[in-house]
Design a protein around this motif. Structure first.
Motif, PDB file in Angstrom:
ATOM      1  N   ILE A 228      92.679 -16.118 129.281  1.00 21.80           N
ATOM      2  CA  ILE A 228      93.565 -15.871 130.707  1.00 21.80           C
ATOM      3  C   ILE A 228      94.638 -17.135 130.546  1.00 21.80           C
ATOM      4  CG2 ILE A 228      93.378 -16.199 133.051  1.00 21.80           C
ATOM      5  CD1 ILE A 228      90.711 -14.780 133.053  1.00 21.80           C
ATOM      6  N   ALA A 229      94.006 -18.326 130.322  1.00 23.00           N
ATOM      7  CA  ALA A 229      95.079 -19.553 130.262  1.00 23.00           C
ATOM      8  C   ALA A 229      96.092 -19.347 129.366  1.00 23.00           C
ATOM      9  CB  ALA A 229      94.157 -20.884 129.848  1.00 23.00           C
ATOM     10  N   LEU A 230      95.781 -18.768 128.065  1.00 22.02           N
ATOM     11  CA  LEU A 230      96.876 -18.349 127.182  1.00 22.02           C
ATOM     12  C   LEU A 230      97.836 -17.644 127.641  1.00 22.02           C
ATOM     13  CD1 LEU A 230      98.089 -18.284 124.324  1.00 22.02           C
ATOM     14  CD2 LEU A 230      96.496 -16.488 123.715  1.00 22.02           C
ATOM     15  N   PHE A 231      97.512 -16.414 128.425  1.00 18.73           N
ATOM     16  CA  PHE A 231      98.389 -15.583 129.099  1.00 18.73           C
ATOM     17  C   PHE A 231      99.252 -16.195 130.079  1.00 18.73           C
ATOM     18  CE2 PHE A 231      98.941 -12.399 132.712  1.00 18.73           C
ATOM     19  CZ  PHE A 231     100.011 -11.590 132.144  1.00 18.73           C
ATOM     20  N   ASN A 238     107.983 -18.898 130.364  1.00 12.67           N
ATOM     21  CA  ASN A 238     108.972 -18.039 130.541  1.00 12.67           C
ATOM     22  C   ASN A 238     109.526 -17.895 132.017  1.00 12.67           C
ATOM     23  OD1 ASN A 238     109.639 -16.531 127.939  1.00 12.67           O
ATOM     24  ND2 ASN A 238     107.332 -15.934 128.002  1.00 12.67           N
ATOM     25  N   GLY A 239     109.052 -18.923 132.811  1.00 14.07           N
ATOM     26  CA  GLY A 239     109.467 -19.080 134.184  1.00 14.07           C
ATOM     27  C   GLY A 239     109.086 -18.148 135.045  1.00 14.07           C
ATOM     28  N   ALA A 240     107.786 -17.772 135.080  1.00 12.86           N
ATOM     29  CA  ALA A 240     106.986 -16.835 135.918  1.00 12.86           C
ATOM     30  C   ALA A 240     106.244 -17.570 136.793  1.00 12.86           C
ATOM     31  CB  ALA A 240     106.289 -15.862 135.204  1.00 12.86           C
ATOM     32  N   ALA A 241     106.256 -17.783 138.106  1.00  9.64           N
ATOM     33  CA  ALA A 241     105.826 -18.102 139.093  1.00  9.64           C
ATOM     34  C   ALA A 241     104.369 -18.077 139.216  1.00  9.64           C
ATOM     35  CB  ALA A 241     106.323 -18.252 140.665  1.00  9.64           C
ATOM     36  N   PHE A 242     103.883 -16.706 139.056  1.00 11.04           N
ATOM     37  CA  PHE A 242     102.578 -16.194 139.047  1.00 11.04           C
ATOM     38  C   PHE A 242     101.699 -16.733 137.865  1.00 11.04           C
ATOM     39  CE2 PHE A 242      99.374 -13.184 137.446  1.00 11.04           C
ATOM     40  CZ  PHE A 242      98.542 -13.100 138.232  1.00 11.04           C
ATOM     41  N   GLY A 243     102.468 -16.918 136.548  1.00  8.78           N
ATOM     42  CA  GLY A 243     101.866 -17.776 135.672  1.00  8.78           C
ATOM     43  C   GLY A 243     101.494 -18.926 135.948  1.00  8.78           C
ATOM     44  N   PHE A 244     102.154 -19.479 136.485  1.00 13.68           N
ATOM     45  CA  PHE A 244     101.881 -21.285 136.989  1.00 13.68           C
ATOM     46  C   PHE A 244     100.773 -21.071 137.976  1.00 13.68           C
ATOM     47  CE2 PHE A 244     102.421 -25.028 139.828  1.00 13.68           C
ATOM     48  CZ  PHE A 244     102.348 -25.957 138.644  1.00 13.68           C
ATOM     49  N   TRP A 245     100.557 -20.288 138.786  1.00  5.16           N
ATOM     50  CA  TRP A 245      99.468 -20.439 139.746  1.00  5.16           C
ATOM     51  C   TRP A 245      98.210 -19.958 138.853  1.00  5.16           C
ATOM     52  CZ3 TRP A 245      96.402 -16.206 140.678  1.00  5.16           C
ATOM     53  CH2 TRP A 245      95.431 -16.406 141.746  1.00  5.16           C
ATOM     54  N   LEU A 246      98.312 -19.168 138.209  1.00  4.25           N
ATOM     55  CA  LEU A 246      97.139 -18.523 137.348  1.00  4.25           C
ATOM     56  C   LEU A 246      96.781 -19.642 136.570  1.00  4.25           C
ATOM     57  CD1 LEU A 246      94.999 -16.280 136.570  1.00  4.25           C
ATOM     58  CD2 LEU A 246      96.933 -15.557 134.711  1.00  4.25           C
ATOM     59  N   TYR A 247      97.748 -20.579 135.759  1.00  4.16           N
ATOM     60  CA  TYR A 247      97.373 -21.581 135.101  1.00  4.16           C
ATOM     61  C   TYR A 247      96.595 -22.791 135.496  1.00  4.16           C
ATOM     62  CZ  TYR A 247      97.986 -25.870 132.572  1.00  4.16           C
ATOM     63  OH  TYR A 247      97.738 -27.184 131.704  1.00  4.16           O
ATOM     64  N   ARG A 248      96.899 -22.805 137.019  1.00  9.44           N
ATOM     65  CA  ARG A 248      96.468 -23.813 137.768  1.00  9.44           C
ATOM     66  C   ARG A 248      94.979 -23.475 137.852  1.00  9.44           C
ATOM     67  NH1 ARG A 248      97.444 -28.619 137.092  1.00  9.44           N
ATOM     68  NH2 ARG A 248      95.816 -28.981 138.647  1.00  9.44           N
ATOM     69  N   VAL A 249      94.701 -22.071 138.257  1.00 11.82           N
ATOM     70  CA  VAL A 249      93.289 -21.572 138.732  1.00 11.82           C
ATOM     71  C   VAL A 249      92.270 -22.022 137.390  1.00 11.82           C
ATOM     72  CG1 VAL A 249      92.069 -19.576 138.968  1.00 11.82           C
ATOM     73  CG2 VAL A 249      94.088 -19.903 140.233  1.00 11.82           C
TER      74      VAL A 249
END
Length: 297
Positions: A228-231, A238-249
């Motif tokens: 999940i962290a890799l994704f 690539n600039g996706a805001a959802f990716g940053f939120w998921l990374y913080r989780v």
């Protein structure tokens, strides 16, 4: 004529100090990543430190009758990394405070490296199977772990202090692609290692792995978290805001729950079971896992 509020504050220095202290406490707890983010990290890390402290007397008594150098050394490393992680969770506000970049980077570097050392050591120890024991196994396990973690520290320090990449300063501004590329490689390697172990477990080579179901549950959890962290890192780069939120989780989950998970996987049985009974426990787990089915055929 001065406003009444100024006159009141000037005549009541204690009120000014009280307001300043309250404002600093508010910034420390709420600012940067928000209340729930900081509260989850702080509360979970404090609870685990208290748990280790309450178990300390029993643990030392157990060690006094044990000759397991690896367990004793690993327990000491766990305490050190737990205290580092507690400091990392408590001083989250440093990440967003001007002038605290250096102490935050150093604290983050040592904390993440310490947790990575525990990860690698656990895998190296358990993958040795029946050969894991004594000073030789401890030297081999910690030697491999120190080498891998040392290379990781050098690479991150080069990015931090050589190239000026904010490796440990997270924001929603995706301007440092080098940072996210680094984390993608980091998570990709960990995902590949855990994935390979899961593949071995479902292949004809599983008998080479330790027959402990808790270990495979641990590997499954870590494989999922790193995948999940890799994704998330790929999306964020690539600039996706959802990716940053998921990374913080994933960061919160790792720092809040990894150390308790590691303790329950590797050390809990050692402290709960008597030495003469521990072999029977592991034998029962091996039997439940199907490692003796071939004897009946």
């Amino acid at each position: 004529m001065l406003p009444q509020s100024v006159i009141t504050q000037g005549s009541d220095p204690s009120g000014v100090l009280s307001y300043g202290s309250s404002h600093r406490f508010y910034n420390w707890l709420v600012e940067c990543h928000g209340f729930w983010h900081n509260a989850t990290l702080i509360i979970s890390s404090i609870l685990f430190v208290l748990f280790l402290a309450l178990q300390a007397k029993h643990s030392f008594l157990k060690f006094s009758h044990s000759r397991s150098y690896i367990i004793i050394s690993y327990y000491g490393c766990l305490w050190l990394v737990t205290l580092l992680n507690l400091a990392w969770c408590v001083f989250q506000a440093w990440e967003c405070t001007s002038g605290k970049e250096l102490p935050w980077n150093l604290l983050s570097l040592f904390t993440t490296s310490g947790m990575l050392f525990l990860e690698v050591s656990l895998l190296a120890f358990l993958l040795q199977g029946n050969n894991a024991g004594g000073l030789e196994a401890m030297t081999r396990t910690f030697g491999v772990s120190a080498l891998i973690v040392g290379l990781d520290i050098l690479l991150k320090a080069l990015y931090l202090f050589g190239f000026g990449v904010p490796v440990f300063s997270d924001s929603n501004e995706h301007t440092h692609h080098g940072k996210w590329n680094l984390w993608v490689v980091h998570k990709l390697l960990l995902t590949a290692v855990y994935g390979f172990i899961l593949f071995m477990y479902h292949s004809r080579w599983r008998e080479r792995l330790p027959a402990k179901p808790a270990f495979y549950k641990y590997v499954t959890i870590m494989f999922t978290l790193n995948a999940i962290a890799l994704f998330a890192c790929g999306l964020t780069g690539n600039g996706a805001a959802f990716g940053f939120w998921l990374y913080r989780v994933t960061v919160v989950c790792y720092h809040a729950f990894y150390l308790p998970l590691l303790y329950m996987t590797f050390l809990a049985d050692f402290f709960k079971e008597e030495n003469f009974h521990l072999e029977n426990v592991y034998y029962s787990e091996m039997k439940d896992a199907g490692f003796f089915e071939a004897d009946w055929e």
